[in-house]
Motif scaffolding. Structure first.
Motif, mmCIF file in Angstrom:
data_model
loop_
_atom_site.group_PDB
_atom_site.id
_atom_site.type_symbol
_atom_site.label_atom_id
_atom_site.label_comp_id
_atom_site.label_asym_id
_atom_site.label_seq_id
_atom_site.Cartn_x
_atom_site.Cartn_y
_atom_site.Cartn_z
ATOM 1 N N ILE A 170 48.336 39.647 41.403
ATOM 2 C CA ILE A 170 48.324 38.967 40.099
ATOM 3 C C ILE A 170 48.278 37.448 40.258
ATOM 4 O O ILE A 170 47.914 36.720 39.327
ATOM 5 C CB ILE A 170 49.543 39.408 39.255
ATOM 6 N N PHE A 171 48.615 36.967 41.441
ATOM 7 C CA PHE A 171 48.411 35.556 41.780
ATOM 8 C C PHE A 171 47.005 35.110 41.388
ATOM 9 O O PHE A 171 46.799 34.000 40.870
ATOM 10 C CB PHE A 171 48.623 35.395 43.298
ATOM 11 N N PHE A 172 46.029 35.969 41.614
ATOM 12 C CA PHE A 172 44.630 35.587 41.449
ATOM 13 C C PHE A 172 44.170 35.606 39.997
ATOM 14 O O PHE A 172 43.127 35.056 39.678
ATOM 15 C CB PHE A 172 43.744 36.479 42.317
ATOM 16 N N ILE A 173 44.969 36.227 39.117
ATOM 17 C CA ILE A 173 44.645 36.134 37.695
ATOM 18 C C ILE A 173 44.911 34.711 37.211
ATOM 19 O O ILE A 173 44.071 34.090 36.535
ATOM 20 C CB ILE A 173 45.459 37.152 36.877
ATOM 21 N N GLY A 174 46.081 34.174 37.543
ATOM 22 C CA GLY A 174 46.367 32.780 37.211
ATOM 23 C C GLY A 174 45.385 31.837 37.878
ATOM 24 O O GLY A 174 44.920 30.853 37.280
ATOM 25 N N TYR A 175 45.063 32.129 39.110
ATOM 26 C CA TYR A 175 44.097 31.328 39.878
ATOM 27 C C TYR A 175 42.741 31.330 39.183
ATOM 28 O O TYR A 175 42.096 30.293 39.026
ATOM 29 C CB TYR A 175 43.994 31.960 41.263
ATOM 30 N N PHE A 176 42.296 32.508 38.733
ATOM 31 C CA PHE A 176 40.996 32.663 38.081
ATOM 32 C C PHE A 176 40.924 31.865 36.782
ATOM 33 O O PHE A 176 39.935 31.166 36.510
ATOM 34 C CB PHE A 176 40.757 34.147 37.808
ATOM 35 N N ALA B 149 28.661 34.224 43.597
ATOM 36 C CA ALA B 149 30.010 34.669 43.240
ATOM 37 C C ALA B 149 30.259 36.111 43.675
ATOM 38 O O ALA B 149 31.343 36.447 44.159
ATOM 39 C CB ALA B 149 30.227 34.518 41.732
ATOM 40 N N VAL B 150 29.250 36.974 43.505
ATOM 41 C CA VAL B 150 29.398 38.377 43.917
ATOM 42 C C VAL B 150 29.544 38.471 45.432
ATOM 43 O O VAL B 150 30.389 39.221 45.954
ATOM 44 C CB VAL B 150 28.201 39.217 43.436
ATOM 45 N N ILE B 151 28.727 37.716 46.167
ATOM 46 C CA ILE B 151 28.822 37.722 47.628
ATOM 47 C C ILE B 151 30.202 37.243 48.074
ATOM 48 O O ILE B 151 30.834 37.821 48.963
ATOM 49 C CB ILE B 151 27.712 36.851 48.244
ATOM 50 N N CYS C 221 32.929 39.831 47.668
ATOM 51 C CA CYS C 221 32.968 40.783 48.783
ATOM 52 C C CYS C 221 33.666 40.181 49.995
ATOM 53 O O CYS C 221 34.461 40.844 50.680
ATOM 54 C CB CYS C 221 31.545 41.202 49.158
ATOM 55 N N CYS C 222 33.377 38.917 50.249
ATOM 56 C CA CYS C 222 33.998 38.212 51.361
ATOM 57 C C CYS C 222 35.509 38.140 51.189
ATOM 58 O O CYS C 222 36.289 38.395 52.116
ATOM 59 C CB CYS C 222 33.385 36.812 51.441
ATOM 60 N N MET C 223 35.951 37.819 49.973
ATOM 61 C CA MET C 223 37.379 37.686 49.700
ATOM 62 C C MET C 223 38.109 39.024 49.684
ATOM 63 O O MET C 223 39.319 39.075 49.925
ATOM 64 C CB MET C 223 37.596 36.966 48.363
ATOM 65 N N MET C 224 37.406 40.113 49.410
ATOM 66 C CA MET C 224 38.022 41.430 49.560
ATOM 67 C C MET C 224 38.547 41.591 50.985
ATOM 68 O O MET C 224 39.650 42.095 51.209
ATOM 69 C CB MET C 224 37.005 42.528 49.246
ATOM 70 N N ILE D 22 32.592 29.976 41.344
ATOM 71 C CA ILE D 22 32.381 30.907 42.453
ATOM 72 C C ILE D 22 33.716 31.267 43.100
ATOM 73 O O ILE D 22 33.999 32.442 43.383
ATOM 74 C CB ILE D 22 31.428 30.292 43.494
ATOM 75 N N ASN D 23 34.552 30.263 43.323
ATOM 76 C CA ASN D 23 35.827 30.520 43.981
ATOM 77 C C ASN D 23 36.763 31.339 43.108
ATOM 78 O O ASN D 23 37.479 32.213 43.596
ATOM 79 C CB ASN D 23 36.482 29.201 44.375
ATOM 80 N N SER D 24 36.762 31.077 41.789
ATOM 81 C CA SER D 24 37.659 31.820 40.901
ATOM 82 C C SER D 24 37.234 33.285 40.786
ATOM 83 O O SER D 24 38.073 34.191 40.854
ATOM 84 C CB SER D 24 37.711 31.169 39.525
ATOM 85 N N VAL D 25 35.924 33.519 40.619
ATOM 86 C CA VAL D 25 35.434 34.901 40.552
ATOM 87 C C VAL D 25 35.662 35.602 41.887
ATOM 88 O O VAL D 25 36.140 36.743 41.943
ATOM 89 C CB VAL D 25 33.943 34.929 40.177
ATOM 90 N N GLY D 26 35.344 34.912 42.973
ATOM 91 C CA GLY D 26 35.526 35.516 44.290
ATOM 92 C C GLY D 26 36.966 35.872 44.571
ATOM 93 O O GLY D 26 37.269 36.921 45.142
ATOM 94 N N ASN D 27 37.878 34.993 44.145
ATOM 95 C CA ASN D 27 39.286 35.230 44.442
ATOM 96 C C ASN D 27 39.916 36.303 43.575
ATOM 97 O O ASN D 27 41.041 36.723 43.846
ATOM 98 C CB ASN D 27 40.069 33.922 44.339
ATOM 99 N N LEU D 28 39.211 36.770 42.541
ATOM 100 C CA LEU D 28 39.688 37.964 41.844
ATOM 101 C C LEU D 28 39.763 39.154 42.804
ATOM 102 O O LEU D 28 40.490 40.111 42.556
ATOM 103 C CB LEU D 28 38.765 38.300 40.672
#
Length: 442
Positions: A71-77, A257-259, A262-265, A383-389
């Protein structure tokens, strides 16, 4: 003879000034930014070590942990893009300091967590506080270094991730082993408090040490400033300076952002569960787990540097991203098949970690190759916010699947598949960005 040689002498003099200026910039900026990222990453992922004791103390399930970690990444996003736009307008010095001091306070306050709701709230607030730090520094580096130097500079900054693992693993393991019960607190409470201190200190130092741009750098001569500013102006020529609306509807940005998702997964699957995966291989004791988690991150330091240097030297980006991403997916999958064999499991985790982290400096050459100014600030933040989801998705999936299947394997399969899928997308869908990088590199 004199007139014929004069242009060569002038060129050599200009080249010497440029080399000296970039050397100064790299040595003045990168070590400090690197230290800041080490501190940031420790505060973000030390929950992976806290988990080893916190779940028992607070009676949290794996699902609760996975949701809280993610949930950290929701605030981040939600706050990433606004944060980057604000930094572009007010300057990096004040804004980066604000980010670091705020997240240090919230990270330390996490020691007071008692219930799942409190855990979720503190992780969400930590994401809000840290939003903008990573993309802010990526944007900040574009103010100083042109495309031909950017992958290496990104790598030197982003090495903070594996070094945080090299330092943070043994440090977190030692704190967990040495501070249990001290002052009536559990070891995970001391972990949150002690590892927040470096961020607070560096946040204050940022106010005095970080120039907003080339023009504000007192340690550069006027001649050096003009050379660096001219290089950035040439680098920005031909890039997009569009409105924010155009950035959010640009298909190239969404593909990136999609790529990156995947990287952040892969990154957060490793970050939040590497201690658990090492323990599952048969290692006992928090300190021993901490020491062994340092190995994959130590190898990743070398992989990031050499892949980034090769990418800058050749001007090639797509394969330099895709091959490490694919190897990361294979390595993580292999680690699930080698449980009980500590040496081979550690080898597989090392391949997975080193491959995953090697993708990051190369990836971030893409948006800065086609965008500049406010457009670059918004695009990098988006890109970073979507990726970090992916941090929310990967942590939640792995935690839920572990509760259902009593194993992390199913969750790691999802992470591995995402990395391989990202490698394929990079080869198929980033040709224009890659050509932009290659053209600038030439």
């Amino acid at each position: 003879m004199v007139s014929n040689n004069y242009p060569d002498s002038e060129a050599r003099g200009s080249s010497a000034i440029e080399a000296r200026a970039y050397s100064k910039a790299a040595w003045r900026l990168l070590p400090f930014l690197f230290l800041c990222y080490v501190a940031a990453y420790l505060d973000r992922v030390n929950v992976g070590f806290a988990k080893l004791q916190m779940l028992n103390d607070l009676a949290f399930s794996e699902t609760v942990y996975g949701l809280g970690a993610g949930i950290f990444f929701i605030g981040y996003f939600l706050f990433e893009v606004p944060s980057n736009i604000i930094m572009h307008r007010v300057g990096a010095r004040v804004w980066i300091a604000r980010i670091m001091i705020t997240w240090a306070i919230i990270s330390a306050a996490s020691l007071f967590v008692k219930t799942p709701t409190m855990f979720y709230v503190m992780r969400f607030l930590l994401g809000v506080a840290e939003a903008g730090f990573f993309p802010g520094i990526v944007l900040y580096l574009t103010y100083w270094f042109p495309a031909v130097r950017r992958s290496r500079m990104n790598a030197l900054f982003m090495m903070g991730i594996p070094v945080a693992g090299v330092v943070g693993g043994p440090l977190s393991g030692w704190i967990m082993a040495a501070f249990q019960g001290v002052g009536g607190w559990s070891n995970w409470q001391w972990l949150f408090l002690l590892e927040a201190i470096p961020s607070a200190v560096l946040g204050v130092v940022t106010l005095f040490c970080l120039p907003n741009n080339i023009r504000a750098a007192r340690w550069l001569s006027e001649e050096e400033k003009r050379v660096l500013e001219a290089n950035i102006q040439r680098d920005d020529a031909g890039k997009t300076h569009g409105s924010l609306g155009k950035v959010f509807t640009d298909l190239r940005i969404w593909k990136m952002a999609v790529i990156y998702f995947c990287c952040m997964m892969g990154l957060y699957g490793i970050s939040f569960y590497l201690p658990t995966l090492v323990k599952a291989s048969g290692v006992q004791g928090a300190l021993q787990v901490g020491l062994l988690t340092a190995i994959p991150y130590a190898v990743a330091v070398a992989s990031m540097f050499f892949v980034a240097r090769s990418s800058d030297r050749t001007g090639e980006r797509r394969w330099h991203f895709a091959i490490p991403a694919a190897l990361a997916g294979v390595g993580l999958y292999a680690s699930t098949q080698l449980t009980g064999n500590i040496p081979l499991a550690m080898l597989a985790l090392t391949v997975g970690t080193a491959g995953m982290l090697a993708t990051m400096p190369v990836f971030w050459t893409y948006p800065s190759a086609i965008l500049a100014g406010g457009s670059a600030a918004a695009a990098i933040g988006m890109i970073n916010s979507v990726g970090n989801l992916a941090g929310f998705v990967s942590a939640s999936i792995i935690g839920w699947l572990k509760d259902v299947t009593h194993s992390t394997n199913a969750g790691i399969y999802c992470v591995s598949g995402a990395l391989v899928f990202g490698a394929v997308l990079a080869l198929l869908q980033t040709r224009q960005a890659a050509r932009g990088s290659e053209r600038l590199a030439g």
